[in-house]
Design an enzyme around this catalytic site. Sequence first.
Site, PDB file in Angstrom:
ATOM      1  N   GLU A 215       0.815  -1.220   0.000  1.00  0.00           N
ATOM      2  CA  GLU A 215       0.000   0.000   0.000  1.00  0.00           C
ATOM      3  C   GLU A 215       0.850   1.272   0.000  1.00  0.00           C
ATOM      4  OE1 GLU A 215      -2.855  -0.392   3.210  1.00  0.00           O
ATOM      5  OE2 GLU A 215      -4.125  -1.648   1.969  1.00  0.00           O
TER       6      GLU A 215
ATOM      7  N   GLU B  72      -6.419  -8.055  -0.847  1.00  0.00           N
ATOM      8  CA  GLU B  72      -6.771  -8.181   0.578  1.00  0.00           C
ATOM      9  C   GLU B  72      -8.254  -7.924   0.759  1.00  0.00           C
ATOM     10  OE1 GLU B  72      -4.643  -5.732   3.370  1.00  0.00           O
ATOM     11  OE2 GLU B  72      -2.744  -5.993   2.317  1.00  0.00           O
TER      12      GLU B  72
HETATM   13  C1  GAL Z   1      -4.350  -3.098   5.015  1.00  0.00           C
HETATM   14  C2  GAL Z   1      -2.875  -3.476   5.122  1.00  0.00           C
HETATM   15  C3  GAL Z   1      -2.712  -4.795   5.859  1.00  0.00           C
HETATM   16  C4  GAL Z   1      -3.518  -4.801   7.128  1.00  0.00           C
HETATM   17  C5  GAL Z   1      -4.973  -4.495   6.803  1.00  0.00           C
HETATM   18  C6  GAL Z   1      -5.872  -4.494   8.012  1.00  0.00           C
HETATM   19  O1  GAL Z   1      -4.500  -1.751   4.696  1.00  0.00           O
HETATM   20  O2  GAL Z   1      -2.294  -3.587   3.859  1.00  0.00           O
HETATM   21  O3  GAL Z   1      -1.337  -5.010   6.125  1.00  0.00           O
HETATM   22  O4  GAL Z   1      -3.008  -3.865   7.998  1.00  0.00           O
HETATM   23  O5  GAL Z   1      -5.046  -3.221   6.219  1.00  0.00           O
HETATM   24  O6  GAL Z   1      -7.214  -4.261   7.645  1.00  0.00           O
END
Ligand code: GAL
Length: 688
Positions: A158, A317
């Site tokens: 990110e 994710e």
């Molecule tokens: C994302 C991040 C992950 C984790 C996740 C939690 O933004 O890339 O590493 O922190 O959020 O929701």
Amino acid sequence: MADKYPPISGKCPHFLHGGDYNPDQWIETPEIWDEDMRLMRLSGCNAMSIGIFSWSNLEPEEGRFEFGWLDTIMDKLAQNGGYTVLATPSGARPAWLSAKYPEVLCVGPNRVRNLHGQRHNHCFTSPVYREKTAAINRRLAERYKDHPALIVWHISNEYGGECHCPLCQEAFREWLKRKYNNDLDKLNHAWWTGFWSHRFTDWPQIESPAPHGESSLHGLNLDWKRFVTYQTIDFYKNEIAPLRELTPGIPVTTNFMGTYTGLDYWKFAEELDVVSWDNYPGWHTDAETTGELASKIAFIHDLNRSLKHGKPFMLMESTPSLVNWQPVNKLKRPGMHMLSSLQAVAHGSDTVQYFQWRKSRGSSEKLHGAVVDHCGHENTRVFRDVTEVGAVLKKLDCVLGTTVKPDIAVIYDWENRWAIDDAQALRRDKKDYQKTCENHYRAFWKSGIPVDIINMDCDFTGYKLLIAPMLYMVRPGVAERIEAFVKRGGVFVTTYFSGYADENDLCFLGGFPGPLRKVTGIWAEEIDSLYDQDSNALVLAPDIRTSLRGEYALHTFCELIHAETAEILAAYKNDFYAGSPALTVNSFGLGKAYYIAARTENRFLEDFYQSLITELSLLRALDCTLPESVTAQLRTDGERKYIFLMNFSEEAKMVDLKSKVFKDIVTGELLQQQITLRPYDVRVLEEP
Ligand code: GAL
């Protein structure tokens, strides 16, 4: 002829299912690794993102590398039929690196250098950081280039933030010199520095925007944001150089964050092999209905597919259950995990991946949702939900690589957003550029009509309908391309607050909407902002040739326009501008350009676009009327059509398939006539 994109990796011609996996947090208890492998197989997971925050375990001291644990994990994954989305570790640094080379730490807009800590806290210009990240990336590539588990490179995590250190200031000035051909007069003109005596006479006088310094030169603000995008991509290019050299066949991505405003993803996407993004909607909120939220998420999925012009993307994710950073962290209700996962697939994702595989034991994410909970076994609701998604994805191989070619594009443009957000005008609390684009989009989502989300530099040919809400900034050449699009028979729709400024945020002289004046056939003279309690309405002219009738409520903004060559379709009802045009259409060549002069209630957008949907026979996923909060999305290889029918509501809904027969790809059932969708139901249908 069937036309598909190849799978993300030829090694795995299936949907990728898995997520962020941090085996290095369990180095002291490696028996857990074997349990992880068992659970992965059991849940139908086949791709694990590893090493995202592993730098201190890979290089515990400067120059001393320890790859043993990663070798073991990569081997175990390969032995268990799994694959690795292998990360470069630049998202978080070891403490020794910050301590020895403080220049790697980020400096805030207040010019204070951060301490070591957190993550994503670094300078993108620092030569030391560039050297160290490239060096460890080279080691990773050398070591794993032939490993059977390696399928994708996940670069950093990110990317975001901006650094204001002296190195970045210098790099910014160099970037400006290149942009303005070393000519300060050109820069002074572009930034309109005659204002408040801000004229620069030497390059070192220029500083990045600061709360205690300069923030009112909009041209400077815009160029700074462009520079941050440039510099972040430049850092990324430095990261991938050794990977490209040593593993040319392994695709490279970095995980985007939806419509994160800090980076222009259109520029970044050009440098990726495959787009990926992290999706964390707050399902089951009391702020909006599930259907309203689903339509906003659909907009971003479509944006991610459009960033590479239709190429399937990766859902890198998502949470299998809940997050831990919302004010209220709701559990996904039964059915929502399948629905939200397949929503991504419906809009073009070839993966369903999670944060996180196993809950960490300590620190800030220990209570964030995960496939494997602290209890450590598979007998949980969440694990069963994930396993079910794994089983369904295995049945969707035929969908892999398919895409959609919509008839409609909505322009959502980062630079335009930056300029609108910066503008000191209108109702400053309600400019809402993104929300406005989402509202225009929603009319199509509700009807199951696919849409591309593009920026103003994209090719418009191939679309029947081009929608550009609040196109405040019009970069050179864009108006000409819009004119050509309409001349050839396209329909263009734009709104109030369009055609105000050029690429430097300098206002167009001679009347708004500037270069869009000819194609829209109107002149926008003034714009009024409304308080919440103010009301106005758009009243349709009685004898017009659209299916719209009656009145629609207006709020927030009413622009006062004059029809020049355009025909007036509706007028304002109230105030001193009652009777003046609120909606116009201009015939231009073989096409038409509509101008919606005020912010309308959503019911107007739905009715307005409904008449265009019919008039233009726009491509739709299903030829039927969909109930509220139900949508249908399409993926196709040009021959076979896969229709994702999704119920984003808490009630059962009935869809009338008419006389067509469909096959449910997951259950094998043949469906015809009426089908009842359970709350949060999703069906993947194939048209025979
Ligand atoms: C994302 C991040 C992950 C984790 C996740 C939690 O933004 O890339 O590493 O922190 O959020 O929701």
